[in-house]
Design a protein around this motif. Sequence first.
Motif, PDB file in Angstrom:
ATOM      1  N   LEU A   1      -1.886  31.600 -30.141  1.00 13.67           N
ATOM      2  CA  LEU A   1      -0.804  30.662 -29.846  1.00 13.67           C
ATOM      3  C   LEU A   1      -0.976  29.385 -30.648  1.00 13.67           C
ATOM      4  CD1 LEU A   1      -0.898  31.157 -25.984  1.00 13.67           C
ATOM      5  CD2 LEU A   1       0.888  31.970 -27.532  1.00 13.67           C
ATOM      6  N   ASN A   2       0.077  28.570 -30.684  1.00  9.79           N
ATOM      7  CA  ASN A   2      -0.036  27.252 -31.293  1.00  9.79           C
ATOM      8  C   ASN A   2       0.675  26.228 -30.432  1.00  9.79           C
ATOM      9  OD1 ASN A   2       2.750  26.615 -32.318  1.00  9.79           O
ATOM     10  ND2 ASN A   2       2.436  28.530 -33.407  1.00  9.79           N
TER      11      ASN A   2
ATOM     12  N   PRO B   1      -7.766  31.425 -18.431  1.00 11.73           N
ATOM     13  CA  PRO B   1      -6.995  31.740 -17.219  1.00 11.73           C
ATOM     14  C   PRO B   1      -5.593  31.123 -17.190  1.00 11.73           C
ATOM     15  CG  PRO B   1      -8.733  30.167 -16.728  1.00 11.73           C
ATOM     16  CD  PRO B   1      -8.958  30.646 -18.132  1.00 11.73           C
ATOM     17  N   ASN B   2      -5.405  29.961 -17.787  1.00  9.18           N
ATOM     18  CA  ASN B   2      -4.094  29.329 -17.791  1.00  9.18           C
ATOM     19  C   ASN B   2      -3.097  30.163 -18.584  1.00  9.18           C
ATOM     20  OD1 ASN B   2      -1.966  27.387 -17.728  1.00  9.18           O
ATOM     21  ND2 ASN B   2      -2.703  26.542 -19.652  1.00  9.18           N
ATOM     22  N   ILE B   3      -3.478  30.590 -19.755  1.00 10.50           N
ATOM     23  CA  ILE B   3      -2.582  31.371 -20.609  1.00 10.50           C
ATOM     24  C   ILE B   3      -2.321  32.742 -19.994  1.00 10.50           C
ATOM     25  CG2 ILE B   3      -2.411  32.508 -22.865  1.00 10.50           C
ATOM     26  CD1 ILE B   3      -3.810  29.996 -24.021  1.00 10.50           C
TER      27      ILE B   3
ATOM     28  N   CYS C   1      -8.871  28.285 -26.762  1.00 13.25           N
ATOM     29  CA  CYS C   1      -8.048  29.295 -26.088  1.00 13.25           C
ATOM     30  C   CYS C   1      -6.764  29.572 -26.863  1.00 13.25           C
ATOM     31  CB  CYS C   1      -7.719  28.867 -24.663  1.00 13.25           C
ATOM     32  SG  CYS C   1      -9.008  29.334 -23.485  1.00 13.25           S
ATOM     33  N   LEU C   2      -6.143  28.542 -27.394  1.00 16.04           N
ATOM     34  CA  LEU C   2      -4.923  28.768 -28.170  1.00 16.04           C
ATOM     35  C   LEU C   2      -5.215  29.691 -29.345  1.00 16.04           C
ATOM     36  CD1 LEU C   2      -3.324  25.225 -28.084  1.00 16.04           C
ATOM     37  CD2 LEU C   2      -2.581  27.261 -26.858  1.00 16.04           C
TER      38      LEU C   2
ATOM     39  N   ALA D   1       2.429  21.765 -25.016  1.00 21.76           N
ATOM     40  CA  ALA D   1       2.596  23.200 -24.792  1.00 21.76           C
ATOM     41  C   ALA D   1       1.350  23.774 -24.121  1.00 21.76           C
ATOM     42  CB  ALA D   1       2.874  23.911 -26.106  1.00 21.76           C
ATOM     43  N   PHE D   2       1.558  24.573 -23.094  1.00 22.56           N
ATOM     44  CA  PHE D   2       0.509  25.253 -22.330  1.00 22.56           C
ATOM     45  C   PHE D   2      -0.294  24.299 -21.448  1.00 22.56           C
ATOM     46  CE2 PHE D   2       1.299  27.612 -26.244  1.00 22.56           C
ATOM     47  CZ  PHE D   2       1.872  28.739 -25.697  1.00 22.56           C
ATOM     48  N   ALA D   3       0.223  23.106 -21.210  1.00 23.45           N
ATOM     49  CA  ALA D   3      -0.417  22.171 -20.279  1.00 23.45           C
ATOM     50  C   ALA D   3       0.205  22.362 -18.905  1.00 23.45           C
ATOM     51  CB  ALA D   3      -0.238  20.733 -20.751  1.00 23.45           C
ATOM     52  N   VAL D   4      -0.532  21.905 -17.887  1.00 30.09           N
ATOM     53  CA  VAL D   4      -0.065  21.972 -16.504  1.00 30.09           C
ATOM     54  C   VAL D   4      -0.216  20.572 -15.913  1.00 30.09           C
ATOM     55  CG1 VAL D   4      -0.402  23.034 -14.236  1.00 30.09           C
ATOM     56  CG2 VAL D   4      -0.822  24.371 -16.311  1.00 30.09           C
TER      57      VAL D   4
END
Length: 186
Positions: free
Chosen positions: A90-91, A121-123, A84-85, A39-42
């Motif tokens: 976020l989780n 910046p990603n989130i 950042c999470l 989750a939240f990876a690119v």
Amino acid sequence: MDFLNFVKSVLVYIAVFTFSVQVTLGSIACENLNKDSCAFAVSSSGKRCVLEKNVRRSGEEVFVCSTSQIDTNKLASWIETDKCLHACGLNRNVLGISSDSLLESRFMQKLCSTQCYNGCPNIVDLYFNLAAGEGVYLPSLCQAQGDSKRRGMSEIRSVGYVGAPGPMVPVKFMVDGSPTIAPSNV
């Protein structure tokens, strides 16, 4: 003959250097990520990774990481940090990608906090685009969050629904971007 050996040596060094840089920098394929980093990876191609839950015939739940069709604007090969999470509220166990959390005031407080908004910046890019998809400008939503929680919440709830008669039908977008309309409870 010495020149030929020199050229061969240079080519070997270039090949070794290229391979070592590629291994060092690595490449991220969403399908190779586990539940704890999906989750939240690119991915290396700039596509967002999404955690999905599949149920096997035996009833066992299996989590898989897939590549979505959602592009990032500027990021690639990114696995979001725990820092950042935490800063953004976020989780890693979130399934799919949704703008629903933009309606939660506690989440919006975290997202709009200095630690998250200026340091992750990603989130911020993800939620900026999700808000834009709802017709809302995230910086304005964060400003409204600071000014008046109710005003910020009403701004996002009212977007696109003004004057729409009849019941609301939830729409879920599939990985390929095509809409799937949820069945009615009537």
